[in-house]
Design a protein around this motif. Structure first.
Motif, PDB file in Angstrom:
ATOM      1  N   MET A   1       0.839  -1.190   0.000  1.00 27.34           N
ATOM      2  CA  MET A   1       0.000   0.000   0.000  1.00 27.34           C
ATOM      3  C   MET A   1       0.884   1.253   0.000  1.00 27.34           C
ATOM      4  N   LYS A   2       0.658   2.125  -0.997  1.00 23.99           N
ATOM      5  CA  LYS A   2       1.434   3.350  -1.078  1.00 23.99           C
ATOM      6  C   LYS A   2       1.008   4.313   0.032  1.00 23.99           C
ATOM      7  N   LYS A   3       1.988   4.812   0.758  1.00 23.52           N
ATOM      8  CA  LYS A   3       1.707   5.727   1.854  1.00 23.52           C
ATOM      9  C   LYS A   3       1.416   7.134   1.326  1.00 23.52           C
ATOM     10  N   ILE A   4       0.438   7.786   1.941  1.00 19.14           N
ATOM     11  CA  ILE A   4       0.109   9.172   1.615  1.00 19.14           C
ATOM     12  C   ILE A   4       0.808  10.062   2.632  1.00 19.14           C
ATOM     13  N   ARG A   5       1.780  10.801   2.166  1.00 16.03           N
ATOM     14  CA  ARG A   5       2.581  11.642   3.055  1.00 16.03           C
ATOM     15  C   ARG A   5       1.725  12.818   3.537  1.00 16.03           C
ATOM     16  N   THR A   6       1.575  12.923   4.859  1.00 17.36           N
ATOM     17  CA  THR A   6       0.625  13.859   5.451  1.00 17.36           C
ATOM     18  C   THR A   6       1.317  14.789   6.438  1.00 17.36           C
ATOM     19  N   VAL A   7       0.946  16.085   6.389  1.00 15.36           N
ATOM     20  CA  VAL A   7       1.449  17.077   7.345  1.00 15.36           C
ATOM     21  C   VAL A   7       0.269  17.701   8.075  1.00 15.36           C
ATOM     22  N   LEU A   8       0.432  17.896   9.394  1.00 14.99           N
ATOM     23  CA  LEU A   8      -0.586  18.531  10.232  1.00 14.99           C
ATOM     24  C   LEU A   8      -0.046  19.861  10.729  1.00 14.99           C
ATOM     25  N   ILE A   9      -0.797  20.947  10.522  1.00 18.96           N
ATOM     26  CA  ILE A   9      -0.363  22.266  10.993  1.00 18.96           C
ATOM     27  C   ILE A   9      -1.500  22.922  11.762  1.00 18.96           C
ATOM     28  N   ASP A  10      -1.254  23.139  13.062  1.00 19.22           N
ATOM     29  CA  ASP A  10      -2.262  23.733  13.947  1.00 19.22           C
ATOM     30  C   ASP A  10      -1.530  24.208  15.198  1.00 19.22           C
ATOM     31  N   ASP A  11      -1.898  25.380  15.706  1.00 21.07           N
ATOM     32  CA  ASP A  11      -1.204  25.880  16.900  1.00 21.07           C
ATOM     33  C   ASP A  11      -1.827  25.372  18.197  1.00 21.07           C
ATOM     34  N   ASN A  12      -2.834  24.519  18.080  1.00 17.47           N
ATOM     35  CA  ASN A  12      -3.445  23.894  19.262  1.00 17.47           C
ATOM     36  C   ASN A  12      -2.930  22.462  19.381  1.00 17.47           C
ATOM     37  N   PRO A  13      -2.106  22.169  20.397  1.00 19.04           N
ATOM     38  CA  PRO A  13      -1.539  20.816  20.519  1.00 19.04           C
ATOM     39  C   PRO A  13      -2.595  19.730  20.685  1.00 19.04           C
ATOM     40  N   HIS A  14      -3.734  20.091  21.299  1.00 16.22           N
ATOM     41  CA  HIS A  14      -4.802  19.102  21.467  1.00 16.22           C
ATOM     42  C   HIS A  14      -5.427  18.745  20.119  1.00 16.22           C
ATOM     43  N   ALA A  15      -5.534  19.734  19.225  1.00 17.34           N
ATOM     44  CA  ALA A  15      -6.071  19.480  17.887  1.00 17.34           C
ATOM     45  C   ALA A  15      -5.130  18.561  17.105  1.00 17.34           C
ATOM     46  N   ILE A  16      -3.829  18.811  17.213  1.00 22.60           N
ATOM     47  CA  ILE A  16      -2.841  17.956  16.544  1.00 22.60           C
ATOM     48  C   ILE A  16      -2.934  16.538  17.079  1.00 22.60           C
ATOM     49  N   LEU A  17      -3.012  16.407  18.400  1.00 28.99           N
ATOM     50  CA  LEU A  17      -3.094  15.080  19.020  1.00 28.99           C
ATOM     51  C   LEU A  17      -4.332  14.335  18.559  1.00 28.99           C
ATOM     52  N   GLY A  18      -5.477  15.037  18.519  1.00 30.10           N
ATOM     53  CA  GLY A  18      -6.712  14.387  18.081  1.00 30.10           C
ATOM     54  C   GLY A  18      -6.625  13.900  16.648  1.00 30.10           C
ATOM     55  N   LEU A  19      -6.063  14.719  15.753  1.00 24.54           N
ATOM     56  CA  LEU A  19      -5.910  14.313  14.355  1.00 24.54           C
ATOM     57  C   LEU A  19      -4.969  13.118  14.238  1.00 24.54           C
ATOM     58  N   ARG A  20      -3.878  13.186  14.984  1.00 26.42           N
ATOM     59  CA  ARG A  20      -2.900  12.090  14.936  1.00 26.42           C
ATOM     60  C   ARG A  20      -3.536  10.772  15.367  1.00 26.42           C
ATOM     61  N   GLU A  21      -4.322  10.820  16.432  1.00 27.71           N
ATOM     62  CA  GLU A  21      -4.972   9.595  16.927  1.00 27.71           C
ATOM     63  C   GLU A  21      -6.014   9.072  15.949  1.00 27.71           C
ATOM     64  N   ASP A  22      -6.810   9.977  15.377  1.00 27.11           N
ATOM     65  CA  ASP A  22      -7.847   9.552  14.423  1.00 27.11           C
ATOM     66  C   ASP A  22      -7.216   8.948  13.166  1.00 27.11           C
ATOM     67  N   ILE A  23      -6.148   9.567  12.689  1.00 26.94           N
ATOM     68  CA  ILE A  23      -5.477   9.057  11.493  1.00 26.94           C
ATOM     69  C   ILE A  23      -4.873   7.684  11.760  1.00 26.94           C
ATOM     70  N   ALA A  24      -4.256   7.516  12.918  1.00 29.67           N
ATOM     71  CA  ALA A  24      -3.664   6.212  13.267  1.00 29.67           C
ATOM     72  C   ALA A  24      -4.741   5.130  13.359  1.00 29.67           C
TER      73      ALA A  24
END
Length: 254
Positions: free
Chosen positions: A1-24
């Motif tokens: 499976m080809k990986k989709i290279r993804t970047v997350l940009i947000d100044d709220n660390p909780h928002a980054i954490l939530g996205l990271r967990e949902d994506i995983a």
């Protein structure tokens, strides 16, 4: 499976954490290759990582997501904005025809947005045309007059058009025919219902299940033969029985 290279940009660390967990949890083919908490750091991360997909916050401590996109206009990636709920913001996204997620982000909406982005990874994804439209709408006060521009998706490209030049629109299944004042006609890849939601506050009126018209270009309303509008270009647009009273009211200025 080809990986989709993804970047997350947000100044709220909780928002980054939530996205990271949902994506995983739901998207094993997405590989988070970079994160940033602002415009300056984000520009560095984007140039270094060159992602396929970017999830980008609008308002950050050192600037906006728009500022960031202007810094890296040469990079191409699928883009999903994230924003706090605000009707003015949502209207801006719709006019610019860009994908967005409301915070707090709903998992199902995240799935839908990423599924759409996944299908388009590898395709040309420059946002240079839409960015001025988005900035115009964000900069204007909510009570401002009619917006001037809108981003229109055809099968081949994104076209930026002046709203005041649109004469009318006509439904064609899941597509919409758009007619300009100068006689030009294009086919758009959105339904008439979507355009009605966007344009009715800007002087357009849904006069029939299949027709949306610019009130500025109505020449006359003919009451015979069930009732129809004559536009300034001579075209005739049927008015449904259900919409007749609303059309008469608008034309009378009531």
């Amino acid at each position: 499976m080809k990986k989709i290279r993804t970047v997350l940009i947000d100044d709220n660390p909780h928002a980054i954490l939530g996205l990271r967990e949902d994506i995983a949890r739901w998207f094993p083919d997405l590989e988070i290759v970079g994160e940033a908490d602002g415009v300056v750091q984000g520009a560095k991360v984007l140039r270094k990582c060159r992602p396929d997909l970017l999830l980008l916050d609008i308002q950050m401590g050192d600037g906006t997501g728009f500022d960031l996109l202007e810094i890296v206009p040469d990079l191409q990636f699928q883009l999903i904005f994230t924003t706090a709920h605000d009707e003015h913001a949502l209207r801006a996204f719709r006019f610019a025809a860009v994908d967005y997620l409301l915070k707090p982000i709903d998992p199902e909406e995240l799935k839908t947005a990423i599924e759409k982005a996944r299908k388009n990874v590898g395709a040309a994804a420059s946002h240079a045309e839409q960015l001025p439209v988005l900035k115009e709408h964000f900069a204007a006060p909510e009570a401002a007059g009619k917006p001037k521009t809108i981003a229109l998706h055809t099968a081949e490209k994104i076209r930026i058009a002046r709203i005041g030049e649109i004469l009318r629109m006509e439904a064609s299944g899941n597509y919409t025919h758009l007619f300009f004042e100068n006689g030009e006609r294009i086919l758009l890849t959105k339904t008439l219902k979507e355009f009605a939601q966007i344009l009715e506050p800007s002087g357009f009126l849904r006069v029939h299940q299949s027709h949306l018209v610019n009130m500025d270009f109505i020449k006359e309303f003919v009451k015979t033969d069930g009732g129809y509008l004559v536009m300034v270009d001579g075209s005739k647009v049927g008015v449904s029985v259900r919409k007749r009273a609303a059309v008469l009211e608008r034309l009378s200025g009531v």
